[in-house]
Design an enzyme around this catalytic site. Structure first.
Site, PDB file in Angstrom:
ATOM      1  N   CYS A  84       0.945  -1.439  -0.231  1.00 47.29           N
ATOM      2  CA  CYS A  84      -0.331  -0.097  -0.191  1.00 47.29           C
ATOM      3  C   CYS A  84       0.432   1.425   0.040  1.00 47.29           C
ATOM      4  O   CYS A  84       1.365   1.297  -0.860  1.00 47.29           O
ATOM      5  CB  CYS A  84      -0.992   0.122   1.152  1.00 47.29           C
ATOM      6  SG  CYS A  84      -2.061   1.534   1.164  1.00 47.29           S
ATOM      7  N   HIS A  85       1.088   2.004   0.840  1.00 47.42           N
ATOM      8  CA  HIS A  85       2.064   3.512   1.706  1.00 47.42           C
ATOM      9  C   HIS A  85       3.287   2.521   2.121  1.00 47.42           C
ATOM     10  O   HIS A  85       4.006   3.844   1.992  1.00 47.42           O
ATOM     11  CB  HIS A  85       0.912   3.869   2.296  1.00 47.42           C
ATOM     12  CG  HIS A  85      -0.142   5.097   1.843  1.00 47.42           C
ATOM     13  ND1 HIS A  85      -1.152   4.005   1.102  1.00 47.42           N
ATOM     14  CD2 HIS A  85      -0.087   6.086   0.972  1.00 47.42           C
ATOM     15  CE1 HIS A  85      -1.774   4.917   0.867  1.00 47.42           C
ATOM     16  NE2 HIS A  85      -1.061   6.272   0.850  1.00 47.42           N
ATOM     17  N   CYS A 137     -14.008 -17.110  19.534  1.00 43.14           N
ATOM     18  CA  CYS A 137     -14.754 -15.474  20.587  1.00 43.14           C
ATOM     19  C   CYS A 137     -16.152 -15.874  20.984  1.00 43.14           C
ATOM     20  O   CYS A 137     -16.908 -17.547  21.537  1.00 43.14           O
ATOM     21  CB  CYS A 137     -14.710 -15.099  19.200  1.00 43.14           C
ATOM     22  SG  CYS A 137     -15.393 -13.233  20.275  1.00 43.14           S
ATOM     23  N   HIS A 138     -17.131 -15.253  19.890  1.00 41.38           N
ATOM     24  CA  HIS A 138     -18.754 -16.150  20.205  1.00 41.38           C
ATOM     25  C   HIS A 138     -19.546 -16.956  18.750  1.00 41.38           C
ATOM     26  O   HIS A 138     -20.415 -17.039  19.086  1.00 41.38           O
ATOM     27  CB  HIS A 138     -19.511 -14.695  19.867  1.00 41.38           C
ATOM     28  CG  HIS A 138     -19.706 -13.364  21.015  1.00 41.38           C
ATOM     29  ND1 HIS A 138     -18.246 -12.863  21.139  1.00 41.38           N
ATOM     30  CD2 HIS A 138     -19.788 -12.392  22.425  1.00 41.38           C
ATOM     31  CE1 HIS A 138     -18.531 -11.769  21.866  1.00 41.38           C
ATOM     32  NE2 HIS A 138     -19.414 -12.109  22.741  1.00 41.38           N
TER      33      HIS A 138
END
Length: 387
Positions: A119-120, A312-313
């Site tokens: 990217c940058h 996680c959930h």
């Protein structure tokens, strides 16, 4: 010998462009030291979620996760590392004018070690003189700087573009992470091993951003065919994601994440055509657990004894499907009641990155555990990286 690489971080680096390679490489057995000038191990860098939209002329920016550094910049010696990786976002704008950063990057360039920037991030390579005479790409607005630095600019045909020129690997955006990471692993001397598995991700609106992006792109980097599907949505549709983080409150905060593009239609999905199932966490499992078609799909894959990895959930769905009876598993602590009432034996996630495998089932508590979570799933899939 174990490979060790350095990740050059800074405030408002792009969220996924830091965390996806950071955790994917660790899952593949590579040690990664993340550093930032002026900061120490245990300090945080704030990250940015950069999102392209057809209605805007450039990307939007919102706050991402807080990224915890695990090494101190002032202690870094280039000779101790096999490679360098530079995320994008806005951090490279100021890192490129930091003399200590430029000097460090020059040492990597002179040693011809593997260097990957996305990217940058290529702004830092331009400042260090690392791209002169080299073919490279980047996010398009970075092109004029690279040309001025003497690079042979390669216009990215898509935002997933990646260019390899010897030891220099460059990518346009986080969309190209699978090829970007795969090329970096190869430059480090790694070989991807195992069959090309087919893996299905069970997606939904406001699933946790990292918990879908990191394992999804990590498995793609290993050559797996990976699909994301969501009830009542088709391939090409988007799922919104959520950034869940701990910022001093009694529970996690939530901020908007990246939009996630689905790759398969949920309706008519043939579960038997996949070798494994992954269930991200976040808030999506709350409503997915109420969908009878989701429950039937999970039951089918579990009954076939294929690998299932849930984090996680996500275990809310497994509990609702009644497939945890007699199993050992963990989850995000707030889901402990679901797990226990479903007849499972609760495994305390202490510390929070602990993950566990019980037969064909891998469970994790939260996204800090991705390296363990992904590596344990890799073992069940019989895929890996050898050096």
């Amino acid at each position: 010998m174990k490979r060790r690489v350095l990740m050059l971080c800074g405030d408002y680096m792009e969220d996924q462009e830091a965390m996806v390679p950071f955790q994917a490489l660790q899952a593949f057995g590579v040690a990664v030291d993340a550093v930032c000038p002026g900061k120490k191990s245990g300090d945080i860098c704030r990250t940015a979620v950069h999102q392209l939209s057809p209605s805007h002329q450039t990307y939007s920016e919102s706050r991402g996760h807080n990224f915890t550094l695990n090494a101190t910049f002032d202690d870094v010696e280039a000779d101790n590392y096999d490679g360098l990786i530079i995320p994008g976002g806005r951090a490279p704008e100021y890192l490129a004018i930091d003399a200590s950063v430029v000097d460090l990057v020059k040492k990597f360039t002179d040693s011809t070690k593997a260097i990957a920037a996305i990217c940058h991030g290529q702004l830092v390579l331009a400042a260090a003189g690392s791209v002169k005479g080299r073919r490279c790409t980047a996010y398009p607005p970075v092109g004029p700087v690279l040309v001025a630095a003497g690079a042979h600019w390669v216009e990215p045909e898509t935002m997933a573009a990646c260019v390899v020129d010897g030891n220099i690997i460059t990518g346009a955006t986080y969309e190209g992470h699978p090829e970007f990471i795969r090329a970096f692993v190869k430059a480090l001397g790694g070989n991807i091993t195992g069959p090309n598995r087919r893996v299905l991700f069970l997606c939904g609106d406001f699933m946790e951003d990292y918990e879908v992006a990191v394992p999804f792109q990590s498995l793609q980097a290993l050559g797996c065919h990976v699909d994301g599907a969501c009830p009542k949505k088709k391939a090409g549709d988007m799922c919104a994601t959520a950034v869940h983080d701990f910022e001093g409150d009694q529970t996690y905060s939530e901020k908007p994440g990246h939009n996630f593009t689905l790759t398969a239609d949920f309706e008519g999905l043939d579960a038997s055509s996949y070798d494994a199932l992954v269930i991200p966490g976040g808030r999506a499992p709350e409503y997915l657990a109420l969908d009878k078609n989701v429950i039937e799909l999970v039951k089918q894959i579990m009954e076939a004894k294929k690998p299932v990895a849930s984090i996680c959930h996500g275990q809310q769905i497994l509990a609702a499907a009644g497939v945890l009876q007699g199993r050992n598993c963990t989850a995000y602590p707030a889901v402990k009641l679901n797990v226990i009432l479903s007849g499972a034996t609760w495994l305390e996630p202490n510390p929070i990155h602990r993950c566990f495998t019980d037969g064909n089932l891998v469970t994790g508590a939260a996204w800090p555990g991705h390296p363990e979570f992904i590596s344990q799933l890799m073992a069940l899939l019989d895929v890996g990286v050898s050096f």
